[in-house]
Write a protein that holds these residues in place. Structure first.
Motif, PDB file in Angstrom:
ATOM      1  N   SER A   1     -16.054  44.672  23.500  1.00  0.00           N
ATOM      2  CA  SER A   1     -16.264  43.390  24.180  1.00  0.00           C
ATOM      3  C   SER A   1     -14.965  42.590  24.247  1.00  0.00           C
ATOM      4  O   SER A   1     -14.715  41.880  25.226  1.00  0.00           O
TER       5      SER A   1
ATOM      6  N   GLN B   1     -12.984  44.165  27.070  1.00  0.00           N
ATOM      7  CA  GLN B   1     -13.564  43.759  28.346  1.00  0.00           C
ATOM      8  C   GLN B   1     -13.137  42.337  28.709  1.00  0.00           C
ATOM      9  O   GLN B   1     -12.758  42.061  29.854  1.00  0.00           O
TER      10      GLN B   1
ATOM     11  N   GLU C   1     -21.344  44.223  29.550  1.00  0.00           N
ATOM     12  CA  GLU C   1     -21.454  44.279  28.091  1.00  0.00           C
ATOM     13  C   GLU C   1     -22.541  45.257  27.639  1.00  0.00           C
ATOM     14  O   GLU C   1     -22.594  45.655  26.482  1.00  0.00           O
TER      15      GLU C   1
END
Length: 283
Positions: A97, A100, A114
């Motif tokens: 995450s 990202q 996610e």
């Protein structure tokens, strides 16, 4: 416990994909798969992945896991294709995450990114591959999300380190940290000396054939960047200077936007064509 391991070396990207299993007819894990991609034409192919498919089917294996050690910058993952062919749950470290989010400013994030992976491993999380016991070891430094997978006497180290005559991975990607990588590698090298370490890549110097298996003892003695006796301060100085001289990986722009989404390619647009997006002047 000593698992059986079949390696598939992709000479173009230097990536090594692994099939890990107990014996024929049991569950397996596939680690760090490769979707072939030609940056000149934009064409993809599944030739490398099909070698894995053929092996799994020939040995009557049930694919339990499609594991990624991290979001790769040098090749596209074939996990979605392998999942369609063989089944299996995709897994990566929970800190994906962070990766990202780091790339959200340059790559449009698809809705639900996610949730791209089926499972996000926590540090030291235990899991099973049939009768094989496995553990996800958090080894950040190259990226925040790097995981090594310990399966029996074998550890798949991702991009923490390479073969002893090549050294260690760069730490200048978003969220990377040389001091953190030093501690991660030291954690791996604290394992029993005969533990087998399997590299994610090999970039052999001239005159050496590609290799990807080594012991903890050999890495501790011979690794040119982080052998026993190299201090954290020395490593950070070396790694920082070296990283400043490195070019961006050739496939980082197509690879990252695909791999942070578990290898899922973008949806086709109205004309029926899929597009990868190349940000201009963003790095």
């Amino acid at each position: 416990m000593k698992p059986l391991i079949q390696a598939f070396h992709d000479k173009i990207t230097g990536t090594v994909t692994y099939v890990v299993y107990e014996k024929d007819g049991t569950d397996c894990a596939i680690i760090d798969s490769v979707l072939d991609y030609d940056p000149k034409s934009g064409r993809t192919s599944t030739a490398s992945a099909d070698l894995v498919v053929d092996f799994v089917r020939a040995h009557r294996l049930n694919t339990a896991w499609l594991l990624e050690t991290h979001a790769h910058a040098d090749h596209l993952s074939a996990a979605p294709y392998l999942s369609r062919q063989l089944g299996g749950r995709t897994g990566i470290g929970a800190e994906i995450s962070v990766v990202q989010q780091a790339f959200a400013r340059v790559f449009p994030q698809r809705p639900g990114i996610e949730r791209s992976f089926d499972h996000l491993f926590q540090p030291d999380e235990d899991f099973a591959i049939g009768a094989l016991r496995a553990r996800a070891l958090h080894v950040p430094g190259h990226t925040p999300a790097d995981m090594a997978y310990q399966i029996g006497d074998a550890v798949f180290v991702g991009d923490t380190m390479f073969m002893p005559d090549v050294g260690t991975a760069r730490c200048d990607f978003p969220g990377g940290c040389a001091a953190t990588l030093y501690r991660s590698v030291r954690k791996l090298l604290a394992l029993p000396p005969q533990t087998r370490l399997f590299m994610c890549h090999d970039y052999p110097p001239a005159g050496r054939e590609a290799r990807w298996e080594v012991t903890v003892a050999e890495q501790s003695e011979k690794n040119i960047h982080i052998r026993e006796g190299v201090t954290e301060e020395q490593f950070v100085e070396m790694r920082t200077k070296r990283d400043a001289t490195l070019e961006m990986p050739m496939l980082i722009l197509p690879a990252i936007q695909v791999n942070i989404s578990a290898g899922q390619l973008p949806e086709a647009e109205e004309n029926g064509v899929r597009y990868l997006k190349i940000p201009l002047n963003a790095f």
